[in-house]
Scaffold this motif. Structure first.
Motif, short mmCIF file in Angstrom:
data_model
loop_
_atom_site.label_atom_id
_atom_site.label_comp_id
_atom_site.label_asym_id
_atom_site.label_seq_id
_atom_site.Cartn_x
_atom_site.Cartn_y
_atom_site.Cartn_z
N UNK A 147 0.79 -1.22 0.00
CA UNK A 147 0.00 0.00 0.00
C UNK A 147 0.82 1.27 0.00
N UNK A 148 2.00 1.23 -0.61
CA UNK A 148 2.84 2.43 -0.64
C UNK A 148 2.19 3.54 -1.46
N UNK A 149 2.47 4.77 -1.06
CA UNK A 149 2.08 5.90 -1.90
C UNK A 149 3.30 6.53 -2.57
N UNK A 150 4.52 6.13 -2.15
CA UNK A 150 5.74 6.68 -2.75
C UNK A 150 6.84 5.62 -2.70
N UNK A 151 7.52 5.44 -3.83
CA UNK A 151 8.71 4.60 -3.90
C UNK A 151 9.83 5.45 -4.48
N UNK A 152 10.98 5.45 -3.82
CA UNK A 152 12.13 6.26 -4.23
C UNK A 152 13.19 5.38 -4.89
N UNK A 153 13.92 5.97 -5.80
CA UNK A 153 15.10 5.36 -6.40
C UNK A 153 16.16 6.45 -6.50
N UNK A 154 17.41 6.08 -6.36
CA UNK A 154 18.46 7.08 -6.52
C UNK A 154 19.71 6.43 -7.08
N UNK A 155 20.58 7.25 -7.62
CA UNK A 155 21.81 6.76 -8.21
C UNK A 155 22.86 7.87 -8.21
N UNK A 156 24.10 7.50 -8.42
CA UNK A 156 25.15 8.50 -8.60
C UNK A 156 24.75 9.41 -9.76
N UNK A 157 24.89 10.70 -9.58
CA UNK A 157 24.45 11.65 -10.61
C UNK A 157 25.15 11.45 -11.94
N UNK A 158 26.35 10.86 -11.93
CA UNK A 158 27.08 10.64 -13.17
C UNK A 158 26.77 9.29 -13.81
N UNK A 185 36.07 4.33 -2.01
CA UNK A 185 36.45 3.85 -3.33
C UNK A 185 35.94 4.71 -4.47
N UNK A 186 35.01 5.63 -4.18
CA UNK A 186 34.44 6.49 -5.21
C UNK A 186 34.74 7.95 -4.92
N UNK A 187 34.57 8.35 -3.67
CA UNK A 187 34.80 9.73 -3.27
C UNK A 187 33.49 10.48 -3.06
N UNK A 188 33.51 11.76 -3.36
CA UNK A 188 32.31 12.59 -3.17
C UNK A 188 31.25 12.19 -4.19
N UNK A 189 30.05 11.98 -3.70
CA UNK A 189 28.96 11.56 -4.60
C UNK A 189 27.84 12.59 -4.60
N UNK A 190 27.51 13.09 -5.80
CA UNK A 190 26.26 13.79 -6.02
C UNK A 190 25.21 12.73 -6.35
N UNK A 191 24.02 12.84 -5.78
CA UNK A 191 23.01 11.81 -5.93
C UNK A 191 21.80 12.33 -6.69
#
Length: 216
Positions: A147-158, A185-191
């Motif tokens: 019964x979710x009303x919101x599902x989120x997804x995210x990833x590295x901006x690049x 192992x990656x460093x600063x991440x913009x999401x």
């Protein structure tokens, strides 16, 4: 007592959050993959599937050793025990071989929301429809069973490939969180953040089913 809320999608009934089941899910089965609650018996095959460093480019430091991979698995299982995440092994239906992993995370039953993340597949499962079907299975469970009303997804901006896949399924691009975190192992991440809300789910489901049909 239900309260009326008004937003972009008009009036909405808001009531006390209903509890989610425990465990959050059993196995979710499609024609290409079956998502099984992650367990120790999956680990050997998952380690084999995880050996290409390209899998981890945007996620975390490459788990080069068995010890580092086992530590990642232990963290996933611990998160499930604590109730903060629910990890799956992505198992190929035709031969029962685990080929990757994904999970429900950022669980917020009181707000009827969660995130789908930590998704990876070994190269043998790329471009087979496995990821598309896994998303369809998880979104179906999230919206129709939980019964979710919101599902989120995210990833590295690049990570343009991942962003394109989210856009193709019909997820809404919400913007970039700049310097969101430091990733070993990656460093600063913009999401880059995306979401699907319940009113959008029928259209997203049709898109995913059409993409699966194209795989034959």
């Amino acid at each position: 007592m239900a309260l009326a809320a008004r937003g972009r999608y008009g009036p909405r009934a808001v009531s006390d959050a209903r509890p989610w089941p425990s465990p959050l899910a059993g196995s979710l089965t499609g024609a290409i993959v079956r998502l099984e609650p992650l367990a120790e018996h999956h680990v050997d095959a998952l380690f084999t599937a995880s050996r290409d460093p390209a899998i981890w480019r945007w996620m975390r430091a490459y788990p080069a050793s068995r010890a580092s991979f086992d530590a990642w698995i232990d963290d996933a299982l611990r998160a499930r025990e604590e109730g903060s995440e629910f990890p799956f092994a992505t198992v190929r239906v035709r031969d029962g071989v685990p080929v990757g992993s994904t999970r429900f995370m950022a669980l917020r039953p009181e707000h009827r929301g969660l995130e789908i993340g930590w998704t990876w597949l070994g190269p043998a499962a790329w471009r087979t429809g496995a990821n598309v079907e896994a998303k369809l299975l998880m979104l179906t469970h999230a919206f129709d069973a939980l019964g979710c009303m919101r599902v989120e997804l995210k990833t590295h901006a690049e990570n343009q490939r991942s962003r394109d896949a989210m856009t193709a399924m019909g997820a809404w691009f919400e913007g970039i969180h700049r310097k969101k975190q430091l990733v070993p192992g990656i460093g600063v991440r913009d999401t880059a953040w995306f979401s699907i809300v319940d009113e959008e789910w029928p259209a997203v489901r049709r898109r995913l089913r059409a993409r699966l049909a194209a795989h034959g």
